[in-house]
Design an enzyme around this catalytic site. Structure first.
Site, short mmCIF file in Angstrom:
data_model
loop_
_atom_site.label_atom_id
_atom_site.label_comp_id
_atom_site.label_asym_id
_atom_site.label_seq_id
_atom_site.Cartn_x
_atom_site.Cartn_y
_atom_site.Cartn_z
N HIS A 139 0.92 -1.19 0.00
CA HIS A 139 0.05 0.07 0.05
C HIS A 139 0.82 1.30 0.07
CE1 HIS A 139 -2.83 2.91 1.13
NE2 HIS A 139 -2.32 3.19 2.26
N THR B 292 -5.66 12.43 5.18
CA THR B 292 -6.60 11.76 4.60
C THR B 292 -7.57 10.93 5.52
OG1 THR B 292 -5.21 9.69 4.46
CG2 THR B 292 -4.87 11.22 2.79
#
Length: 331
Positions: A192, A247
């Site tokens: 990721h 985020t």
């Protein structure tokens, strides 16, 4: 007689009934709260527990959500004591040191390992049969850490992995083709983040392979520059952090998507982080994202992806990078 006694007459004494699909979110930061609200609005559990070491922030967030109880069907509880998480079906771990602007996910690692040494044993103590979902970054390494610290079998420790990267990828492909992301089938696997692997060979719309139409897709020689889309996926999080400081929303929705597949036993395929030793030529004990089937027992199956030699090489390189960091960790 009290007002309550005048209003209500008891017919029977109720036995306490445990929650059948309780979910816990560890960490009430931006990602934790976005995950919590996404889980609540999808009505996935009958009880949501939240836990954090920052008592005032936790209390405030729990109260704020409880004030909306009229609009929800979920009981909301929270405490800094992990007993509040007892008998959870799924425990989502979002707690950890926050990634700073320009900081790589791998940089965060030892700071978060130390936090996990406190969190994971507490989760195991109160929910020994739960499915552990790790969201904190760097997610692949911390999923490995959670697996080691928990002593759980591998099918009950999952990292949110590239579920979000793949969603970003599909969104951007959809933008370019003027199609909804759900009609653009595309996968990002591996780490990721910075060394994630876009599987261009598998990108399709309605079963039509895009690489079949444009054999150069995803390479330097592609006149349409599709490769830029993967760069946008990688840079996307950094760009959002630069603009708003963190985020939250998309990762929260991604977490709820994974929780739904588990709670509802959907047997849906997601790119999530799992132990990939022995797959695609990976020799070390690392967690990376590959397409996996999620259901009530956790991660039930892994899909064997057909990768091109270059894609497989990138995956192995990702594994080496992660192992290089992992072997230095003090667990």
């Amino acid at each position: 007689m009290s007002t309550k006694e005048k209003l209500i007459s008891h017919v029977m004494k109720e036995e306490p009934v445990g929650s059948r699909n309780k979910v816990t979110v560890v960490g009430v930061g931006m990602v934790g709260m976005a995950s919590a609200i996404s889980i609540l609005l999808k009505d996935l559990c009958d009880e949501l527990a939240m836990v954090d070491v920052m008592e005032d922030k936790l209390k405030g967030e729990v109260m704020d959500l409880q004030h909306g109880s009229l609009f929800l069907k979920t009981k909301i509880v929270g405490d800094k004591d992990y007993s509040v998480t007892a008998n959870s079906k799924v425990v989502v771990v979002t707690a950890g040191a926050r990634q700073q602007e320009g900081e790589s996910r791998l940089n965060l690692v030892q700071r978060n390992v130390n936090i996990f040494k406190f969190i994971i044993p507490n989760i195991v103590k109160y929910s020994p049969n739960c499915i552990l979902m790790v969201v904190s970054n760097p997610v692949d390494i911390l999923t490995y850490v959670a697996w080691k610290l928990s002593g759980f079998p591998r099918h009950r420790v999952i990292g949110s992995g590239t579920n979000l990267d793949s969603a970003r990828f599909r969104h951007l492909i959809g933008e370019k083709l003027h199609l909804h992301p759900s009609s653009c089938h595309a996968w990002i696997v591996g780490e990721h983040g910075d060394s994630s692997v876009p599987v261009w060979s598998g990108v399709n719309v309605a079963g039509v392979s895009l690489q079949g139409l444009n054999p150069q897709m995803g390479t330097e020689g592609d006149g349409e520059n599709w490769k830029a889309i993967h760069k946008e996926v990688v840079d996307g999080a950094y760009e959002v952090i630069k603009l708003k400081g963190y985020t939250s929303w998309a990762i929260g929705m991604s977490v709820a998507d994974l929780v739904e597949s588990i709670i509802k036993n959907m047997h849906k395929v997601h790119p999530v982080s799992t132990l990939v030793q022995g797959m695609h030529g990976v020799k070390d004990e690392v967690f990376l994202s590959v397409p996996c089937v999620l259901g009530n027992s956790g991660l039930t199956d892994v899909i064997h992806m057909t990768l091109k030699a270059e894609e497989e090489k990138q995956l192995q390189k990702s594994a080496e990078t992660l192992w290089g960091v992992q072997k230095e960790l003090t667990l």
